[in-house]
Design a protein around this motif. Structure first.
Motif, PDB file in Angstrom:
ATOM      1  N   ASP A 144     -12.111 -30.762 -29.697  1.00 42.19           N
ATOM      2  CA  ASP A 144     -11.984 -29.920 -28.508  1.00 42.19           C
ATOM      3  C   ASP A 144     -11.439 -30.733 -27.339  1.00 42.19           C
ATOM      4  N   LEU A 145     -10.553 -30.104 -26.591  1.00 41.93           N
ATOM      5  CA  LEU A 145     -10.022 -30.679 -25.359  1.00 41.93           C
ATOM      6  C   LEU A 145     -10.222 -29.683 -24.233  1.00 41.93           C
ATOM      7  N   ALA A 146     -10.059 -30.154 -23.031  1.00 42.72           N
ATOM      8  CA  ALA A 146     -10.176 -29.280 -21.855  1.00 42.72           C
ATOM      9  C   ALA A 146      -8.867 -29.313 -21.087  1.00 42.72           C
ATOM     10  N   ALA A 147      -8.291 -28.128 -20.867  1.00 35.35           N
ATOM     11  CA  ALA A 147      -7.073 -27.999 -20.064  1.00 35.35           C
ATOM     12  C   ALA A 147      -7.470 -27.585 -18.655  1.00 35.35           C
ATOM     13  N   ILE A 148      -7.009 -28.348 -17.707  1.00 35.70           N
ATOM     14  CA  ILE A 148      -7.341 -28.088 -16.303  1.00 35.70           C
ATOM     15  C   ILE A 148      -6.071 -27.652 -15.590  1.00 35.70           C
ATOM     16  N   SER A 149      -6.047 -26.408 -15.139  1.00 28.85           N
ATOM     17  CA  SER A 149      -4.924 -25.882 -14.356  1.00 28.85           C
ATOM     18  C   SER A 149      -5.221 -26.085 -12.884  1.00 28.85           C
ATOM     19  N   ILE A 150      -4.221 -26.587 -12.174  1.00 28.73           N
ATOM     20  CA  ILE A 150      -4.423 -26.988 -10.779  1.00 28.73           C
ATOM     21  C   ILE A 150      -3.475 -26.185  -9.904  1.00 28.73           C
ATOM     22  N   PHE A 151      -4.037 -25.473  -8.935  1.00 30.16           N
ATOM     23  CA  PHE A 151      -3.272 -24.650  -7.998  1.00 30.16           C
ATOM     24  C   PHE A 151      -3.474 -25.181  -6.582  1.00 30.16           C
ATOM     25  N   ASP A 152      -2.375 -25.353  -5.881  1.00 28.25           N
ATOM     26  CA  ASP A 152      -2.443 -25.797  -4.487  1.00 28.25           C
ATOM     27  C   ASP A 152      -2.654 -24.576  -3.597  1.00 28.25           C
ATOM     28  N   VAL A 153      -3.849 -24.461  -3.035  1.00 27.62           N
ATOM     29  CA  VAL A 153      -4.187 -23.303  -2.186  1.00 27.62           C
ATOM     30  C   VAL A 153      -4.392 -23.750  -0.740  1.00 27.62           C
ATOM     31  N   SER A 154      -3.789 -24.898  -0.396  1.00 21.77           N
ATOM     32  CA  SER A 154      -3.997 -25.424   0.960  1.00 21.77           C
ATOM     33  C   SER A 154      -3.492 -24.451   2.009  1.00 21.77           C
ATOM     34  N   GLU A 155      -2.282 -23.897   1.766  1.00 23.48           N
ATOM     35  CA  GLU A 155      -1.715 -22.994   2.766  1.00 23.48           C
ATOM     36  C   GLU A 155      -2.566 -21.747   2.919  1.00 23.48           C
ATOM     37  N   GLY A 156      -3.001 -21.189   1.783  1.00 19.43           N
ATOM     38  CA  GLY A 156      -3.829 -19.994   1.858  1.00 19.43           C
ATOM     39  C   GLY A 156      -5.164 -20.263   2.541  1.00 19.43           C
TER      40      GLY A 156
ATOM     41  N   VAL B 295      -1.062 -29.193 -14.586  1.00 15.79           N
ATOM     42  CA  VAL B 295      -1.873 -29.072 -15.795  1.00 15.79           C
ATOM     43  C   VAL B 295      -2.290 -30.476 -16.220  1.00 15.79           C
ATOM     44  N   VAL B 296      -3.590 -30.636 -16.493  1.00 22.52           N
ATOM     45  CA  VAL B 296      -4.157 -31.896 -16.960  1.00 22.52           C
ATOM     46  C   VAL B 296      -4.987 -31.596 -18.201  1.00 22.52           C
ATOM     47  N   VAL B 297      -4.907 -32.470 -19.197  1.00 19.91           N
ATOM     48  CA  VAL B 297      -5.695 -32.318 -20.423  1.00 19.91           C
ATOM     49  C   VAL B 297      -6.606 -33.539 -20.540  1.00 19.91           C
ATOM     50  N   VAL B 298      -7.908 -33.287 -20.727  1.00 22.60           N
ATOM     51  CA  VAL B 298      -8.882 -34.361 -20.866  1.00 22.60           C
ATOM     52  C   VAL B 298      -9.717 -34.117 -22.115  1.00 22.60           C
TER      53      VAL B 298
END
Length: 902
Positions: free
Chosen positions: A647-659, A557-560
């Protein structure tokens, strides 16, 4: 590499080309080539029309030991006049000027001149393409077109860089079609304007020199230009609308020439139908003007006056230095600054955190700079000590050392849109601002003010100034335009990053519409609180939120904020994105190496603008950016810490390399299966076709068999005829054999006769050799005789041989081969008895004697004699005892009274 003084620039960066003066109308084409160049030049000049509007000067590497025939060769291939330059020659349009072999040539103002051979070293090949290009660039600047054709080596690289820096056009032959690609490939990509096939260079030169049509109506031109720049801004995320119109138009005309667009309206339509042309136009707008330690005195000032101050401040603070090179072009400027830092810090360098952020619009220039590999021509301004310390010689060039490479962080950035780097100690932006409108200049200067730490330094080009914001900067060097920021006097509102000019109008319109409906006139006027200020207020809450929840999530999770500043990130996000350090000032888009900048930025803007959730599925991080080929899915959503907060933006990050890997493997297997099924179907169809062909072939074979049976019967009849003919031939053969036996007998007789002739020939050769020996021995005997001797042969009494004493009597006249009567006429009529006596001796075969007094001889001979001259004539005989000649002995009575007889 220094630029012409007429340009007024001395800095670096990907900038727009300067405008030519109204008086500079004549233009010049210079061409350089080496191995394989004669053929290439022949093709080039054969494609030039008779009305070519400029002179052309050729520099071709030739054999220095042979006279050049290049002018004769080219004259056969072109209708233009070819001139071989031997001294100083005036340049005329429509003429091709050829350089003699092993001589250098330079271009003066309106003339071309061959330099005298003053014994200079021959280690460098001549004529020098670098010297031709650089001398022409100083005179013609942006009115010059330089062409590099096939050749080995790198001659022309340094000259082409000077041509580009002066605003000229550089064209290279497509290396894939060049016979020897070393010369065209030696040029850095940021210098080359056009890379085309050899056959197209001639027509392109004519088009560039002839020009295209620009509308005379200013309103029409402005409207079309606005439409073109909007297309560029929309598709490339680079806004050129704040650049000077005159320079933009000049670069557009070059692309119009390449695309064969006669009018700007045609070119606008071409852009709409050819999206790839947008990238070419962006590259045409940019020109990279830089070199190592450009303006050496300026860098001496930085080393002696500026850097020691910054180093002392950082030593007292935290030993952290942060520099920003805005418009770094191909990297020479930030690397130069890194060398100065490494030199000043010395052994302390590993203990310091020194970072130089180097940004530029030109992606190709940034890629070139990241490699850190430069040719020898690029290092011309680097001191010898620095070359040995900071460069490694490999593969025909020089690579920057790893220590300096780790100090510089390169990134693509648009000064008019991207967020600035905060807490920077020194900003370098040399001669980039001069190509901006005053509004964009003020905007960028304010961004620099925000970036600089209190008492930080700003380093501009000679033609630039901070006059609009001069109250916030102190001038430290008027000559080199070095300013120092008044940190205590800069208001916080001015220190924050301004709104992006490229997107401000859309945001303001929407905010005005939204706030007008809500009755907030202040917000409707555009006075909106910026994201960074709100972010600073929310940082404590964000940190608590991160401690409580984010660090335990398996998802990154990253917030910018609106300015793309990275406010917080949990450990999973740092691991997935390769973030090595965290700070409130980090720009999320520039901190994550390898992330698709434009795509992620567009998604963040959409979240804030449309207040919706955006998902970027399976984006790939570049393998050289710490991602190791990782695939991520980003989910971006709007968030607020509390009501009324920014306002902020929350960025959810999923590792889908294997898939992604598994899916791609499955897709590969499916594709292979599909391909196998397709191949199997094709094979079945082929088998059916082959089976049908076999059936048809069987029927044809049956018909052919029947025909063969009939043919067999016909052949039997023919065989019987052949047998009869064979019997007749046998009878004839017997007759021929009888004739052959007779011929063999005749041949044996001829062979016997031939052997006899060979034996006789051998005998004759032996006799001839004996005769030659005897003749030589006789000549030796005659030469050594103590008295005068002359040998006569044949009934005509021809003089065959005589010795030196006799030759002296005849006053060394040429007498051999003449008759005795002809020779002795030289002595007067008293010698006639000697001739008659010699004839009598030959006819009667009896020796005779004759005494001649000196008074009967010519005066010149008589003067040498005191006694009578006594002649003795003796006949000579051949093998058959027949007289074949006469020998005459001559001596004075005092010398030898007794002459030999036969």
């Amino acid at each position: 590499m220094s630029i012409d003084a007429k340009d007024g620039s001395s800095g670096s960066g990907s900038v727009l080309e300067r405008e030519p003066s109204d008086q500079e109308t004549n233009e010049l084409v210079v061409v350089g080539s080496s191995a394989g160049g004669v053929e290439a030049l022949s093709i080039l000049v054969s494609n030039l029309p008779a009305d070519f509007p400029a002179p052309i000067v050729l520099a071709q590497h030739l054999d220095p030991t042979r006279p050049s025939n290049l002018a004769i060769i080219l004259q056969r291939r072109t209708i233009l006049r070819v001139v071989q330059v031997d001294g100083k020659t005036a340049l005329e349009p429509g003429h091709i000027y050829v350089v003699p072999s092993n001589r250098n040539i330079v271009v003066r103002d309106g003339d071309v001149e061959v330099l005298s051979d003053n014994g200079e070293s021959n280690r460098r090949v001549r004529p020098s393409v670098d010297l031709l290009f650089s001398s022409a660039a100083k005179v013609y600047a942006d009115r010059l077109i330089a062409v590099v054709l096939t050749g080995s080596g790198s001659d022309g690289t340094a000259g082409a860089i000077e041509v580009s820096n002066a605003g000229g056009i550089v064209i290279v032959q497509n290396p894939q079609t060049a016979r020897y690609p070393s010369m065209p490939m030696a040029l850095p990509p940021s210098v080359v304007d056009f890379e085309i096939d050899l056959e197209r260079i001639g027509p392109m030169l004519y088009s560039l020199l002839s020009g295209v049509v620009i509308p005379q109506d200013e309103e029409e031109t402005a409207e079309i230009l606005r439409s073109i720049l909007e297309q560029v801004s929309h598709r490339s995320s680079i806004d050129f609308r704040q650049y000077k119109t005159s320079t933009i138009l000049r670069r557009i005309t070059r692309r119009m020439t390449v695309t064969l667009s006669r009018t700007m309206s045609d070119y606008r339509l071409y852009l709409e139908t050819h999206p790839d042309e947008i990238g070419e136009l962006v590259q045409a707008f940019l020109i990279n003007v830089t070199q190592f330690f450009r303006d050496p005195e300026a860098f001496v000032y930085l080393k002696n006056e500026v850097l020691p101050v910054l180093i002392q401040q950082a030593r007292e603070r935290d030993r952290v230095l942060r520099f920003w090179s805005a418009g770094c072009s191909t990297g020479e400027e930030p690397y130069s600054m890194a060398m100065l830092l490494a030199d000043l810090l010395g052994a302390e360098l590993p203990e310091w955190s020194a970072k130089i952020f180097a940004t530029d619009l030109d992606e190709a220039a940034i890629s070139f700079a990241r490699r850190g590999f430069y040719s020898e021509a690029h290092l011309k301004g680097v001191p010898r000590e620095y070359q040995e310390r900071f460069f490694e010689h490999i593969d025909g060039g020089y690579r920057i050392s790893k220590t300096l490479r780790q100090m510089v962080i390169f990134g693509q950035q648009d000064l008019g849109r991207s967020a600035p780097f905060p807490r920077v100690d020194l900003v370098m932006c040399r001669n980039v601002l001069i190509y901006f409108t005053p509004e964009l200049q003020d905007y960028v200067i304010n961004r620099f003010g925000f970036s600089l730490s209190p008492e930080g330094f700003l380093f501009l080009g000679k033609a630039e100034t901070v006059r609009p914001s001069q109250t916030y900067f102190d001038l430290r060097s008027k000559n080199w335009k070095v300013y120092r920021c008044n940190g205590n006097s800069v208001p916080v509102s001015r220190r924050q990053p301004p709104l992006d000019l490229g997107t401000r109008s859309l945001r303001q319109e929407r905010n005005q519409a939204r706030n007008t409906k809500s009755g907030n006139p202040q917000a409707a006027n555009g006075e909106v609180e910026t994201g960074l200020m709100g972010s600073e207020l929310a940082l404590p809450q964000l940190r608590r939120f991160n401690e409580l929840l984010l660090r335990f999530l398996p998802v990154g999770v990253v917030v910018v904020d609106r300015s793309y500043h990275l406010l917080t990130a949990n450990s999973a996000a740092r691991r997935l994105l390769g973030l090595r350090e965290m700070g409130n000032e980090l720009d999320f888009l520039h901190s994550v190496r390898g992330i698709p900048y434009a795509e992620v930025r567009k998604a963040i803007d959409a979240v804030f603008r449309e207040r919706t959730t955006v998902t970027l599925a399976e984006i790939e991080l570049n393998s050289n950016a710490g991602g190791n080929g990782r695939y991520l899915t980003l989910s971006l959503a709007l968030m607020q810490i509390e009501a009324g907060s920014p306002d902020l933006a929350a960025i959810s990050i999923f590792d889908v390399s294997e898939g992604v890997t598994i899916r791609r493997q499955l897709e590969s297997v499916r594709a292979e299966q599909s391909q196998l099924m397709t191949d199997l179907g094709v094979a079945n169809r082929r088998l059916n076709d082959m089976n049908k062909e076999l059936v048809d072939a069987n029927e044809e074979l049956q018909v052919a068999n029947e025909e063969l049976v009939l043919t067999h019967e016909e052949l039997q009849a023919t065989i019987e005829e052949f047998e009869t003919t064979n019997e007749e031939l046998q009878a004839t053969n017997e007759e021929l054999e009888t004739n052959n036996e007779e011929l063999q007998a005749t041949n044996e007789e001829l062979q016997t006769t031939n052997e006899e002739l060979r034996a006789r020939t051998s005998e004759l050769q032996e006799l001839n050799e004996i005769m030659d020996g005897e003749r030589v021995r006789l000549a030796e005997i005659i030469e050594l005789a103590p008295f005068s001797i002359v040998v006569l042969r044949g009934s005509n009494l021809l003089i065959e041989a005589l010795n030196l004493p006799y030759l002296a009597l005849l006053q060394e006249r040429q007498v051999q081969g003449r008759t005795l009567e002809e020779v002795f006429e030289l002595f007067g009529q008293n010698t006639v008895p000697l001739v008659l006596l010699a004839q009598e001796v030959f006819q009667q075969d009896q020796p005779r004697s004759l005494l001649i007094p000196p008074t009967s001889l010519p005066h010149e001979i008589a003067a040498q004699l005191q006694d009578n001259l006594n002649f003795r004539l003796v006949p000579t005989h051949g093998a058959n005892d027949i007289v074949n000649g006469v020998i005459i002995y001559a001596a004075t009575e005092e010398t030898d009274p007794d002459l030999p007889s036969e």
